[in-house]
Scaffold this active site. Structure first.
Site, PDB file in Angstrom:
ATOM      1  N   LYS A   1      66.813 -30.721 -12.210  1.00  0.00           N
ATOM      2  CA  LYS A   1      66.112 -31.985 -11.992  1.00  0.00           C
ATOM      3  C   LYS A   1      65.728 -32.606 -13.328  1.00  0.00           C
ATOM      4  O   LYS A   1      65.274 -31.895 -14.234  1.00  0.00           O
ATOM      5  CB  LYS A   1      64.878 -31.727 -11.126  1.00  0.00           C
TER       6      LYS A   1
ATOM      7  N   SER B   1      60.645 -35.437  -4.364  1.00  0.00           N
ATOM      8  CA  SER B   1      61.288 -36.197  -5.416  1.00  0.00           C
ATOM      9  C   SER B   1      62.556 -35.543  -5.944  1.00  0.00           C
ATOM     10  O   SER B   1      63.322 -36.171  -6.674  1.00  0.00           O
ATOM     11  CB  SER B   1      60.290 -36.379  -6.571  1.00  0.00           C
TER      12      SER B   1
ATOM     13  N   SER C   1      58.114 -31.787  -2.911  1.00  0.00           N
ATOM     14  CA  SER C   1      59.365 -32.201  -3.535  1.00  0.00           C
ATOM     15  C   SER C   1      60.434 -31.118  -3.560  1.00  0.00           C
ATOM     16  O   SER C   1      61.619 -31.422  -3.712  1.00  0.00           O
ATOM     17  CB  SER C   1      59.105 -32.677  -4.964  1.00  0.00           C
TER      18      SER C   1
END
Length: 460
Positions: free
Chosen positions: A75, A149, A173
């Site tokens: 990420k 996210s 997330s």
């Protein structure tokens, strides 16, 4: 570090030819799926192949590399040395000089990072639709949000680009994207895995998360990245629990009257089916009062913890003049309504809620909840970005505040074709026991570890 038993080498990757073929396949799939917007930065394939060759030589000389040649994604709010870190904000972009500790441990084990994945800007969101790099749709249906996210990390695994990926989790997330993509999402106890090298969101609540295809893989990966870190002020010493959930177990479930799928009762029905399946696996259902969990969850983004998020991001970037999306800026500016007195009052209330939840866990071994209430289309999310985003966190916001560990697992599929997951939760430090228990939910997920997921065009 955990003493989890690791394979002598990745069972899915046996020869240099197979190692190179796996990398080539990954890049072919990444190129094919550009429309999914799940990658922010992809390293040149020549670099990845050269690293594969170097790793193969080291392994041939007798070095133990349990993740030899396994491709993974990271990420883009987690540092990887030599790659850009942007947190999905162009004006924040910089080249990382050092990898995050979790990345260092995975590459030391022989895994190959292919690049950085898309996310809701500064990890502020649960939809995957808050990025200047484009909304990231579910691997199952391009019309629906992937969840955030850590949207790109989940879609990259579900689409077979990589065998596993790293995300982060503050309020869901690392779990909601797993649920909307039919994969496994692991949210460790806060402080169990070092957060050094993560772009801060709410530093007292942030933790790296893992996306993969089975609980067995997740247990091996967690064993590699866990452990106390002197360089991370938020790292915590694990007490060394070795508990195992009994074969005849008690699981907490939400009473039907407290379920809330926000107008999509089919999702409630899938949760009821999951509870029936747990009974079939030897579980005794215990109906619990879900009120302490929802009250704690409401504090995260409707309470003073938003001020911690504001403090973190504003130290990194001028939020009024940086390249922030308007929805991100609006969320951060809402911190101004909270005072120091509000923050202390919320902390005091949270301690009382934690004690209530501790008492509830005396009645049960594990709590099961829907990973998310329901899916939303990208179009709906863009029209109502704050309201629908907050709905997505109904079953996830509370976990880090209440000091729980969690594993999101695939459950069933809606009539639309969208996956819906369940999440198992347990008190802090029961991470490995929870993953062992989660393997009972996936009894047929054995065999080769860390192979690329079989790509199915019908799923996209």
């Amino acid at each position: 570090m955990s003493q989890a038993v690791l394979p002598s080498r990745s069972r899915a990757l046996r020869s240099r030819a197979e190692l190179n073929s796996a990398i080539a396949t990954a890049y072919q799939r990444i190129e094919r799926d550009r429309h999914r917007n799940c990658w922010v930065h992809v390293r040149p394939i020549e670099e990845a192949l050269a690293e594969t060759e170097a790793l193969a030589r080291r392994e041939a000389q007798g070095e133990f590399l349990p993740l030899l040649g396994v491709p993974f994604g990271v990420k883009d709010n987690i540092d990887v040395a030599g790659m850009p870190t942007t947190a999905a904000c162009p004006s924040f972009a910089h080249i990382a000089e050092r990898s995050a500790r979790c990345v260092e441990r995975l590459t030391a084990a022989g895994a190959i990072c292919l690049g950085k994945t898309n996310l809701d800007q500064f990890a502020t969101g649960l939809s995957g639709a808050r990025s200047p790099h484009g909304a990231c749709p579910s691997a199952a249906d391009d019309r629906y949000v992937a969840g955030g996210s850590s949207s790109g990390s989940a879609v990259a695994v579900a689409s077979g680009h990589v065998a596993f990926s790293l995300g982060t989790d503050t309020g869901g997330s690392g779990r909601i994207p797993a649920g909307f993509n039919g994969i496994v999402g692991i949210k460790p106890t806060v402080g169990f895995v070092s957060s050094r090298g993560l772009v801060p969101n709410c530093p007292t609540l942030d933790c790296p998360s893992i996306f993969c295809n089975s609980a067995a893989e997740g247990k091996l990966l967690l064993g590699l990245v866990e452990g106390f870190d002197d360089e991370d002020p938020y790292s915590r010493q694990a007490p060394g629990l070795s508990s195992v959930f009994p074969r005849q177990f008690r699981f907490g479930r939400i009473a039907a009257r407290q379920l809330n799928s926000f107008g999509m009762p089919e999702c409630d029905a899938l949760y009821e089916q999951a509870c029936e399946r747990l009974v079939g696996l030897g579980g005794q259902a215990i109906e619990i009062d879900f009120t302490p969990f929802t009250e704690a969850g409401a504090m995260l983004f409707s309470g003073p913890w938003i001020a911690e998020r504001y403090a973190s991001v504003s130290r990194l970037l001028d939020i009024d003049h940086g390249d922030l999306l308007e929805v991100t800026r609006k969320v951060l500016h809402s911190a101004a309504q909270f005072t120091g007195a509000d923050a202390f009052a919320a902390q005091h209330r949270l301690l009382k809620l934690r004690r209530q939840v501790q008492l509830l866990f005396r009645q049960m071994d594990v709590l099961v909840v829907p990973t998310a209430p329901r899916p939303y289309t990208i179009a709906d999310m863009l029209e109502h970005p704050i309201e629908l985003n907050n709905r997505l966190g109904h079953y996830s916001y509370f976990a880090n505040l209440l000091d729980l560990c969690a594993v999101a697992l695939p459950n069933a599929t809606l009539a639309t074709g969208m996956p819906m997951g369940i999440t198992l939760l347990a008190p802090a430090w029961h991470d490995h026991a929870l993953l062992d228990f989660a393997s009972r939910w996936q009894p047929d997920e054995g065999g080769a570890l860390f192979g690329l997921k079989v790509y199915s065009p019908a799923a996209g």
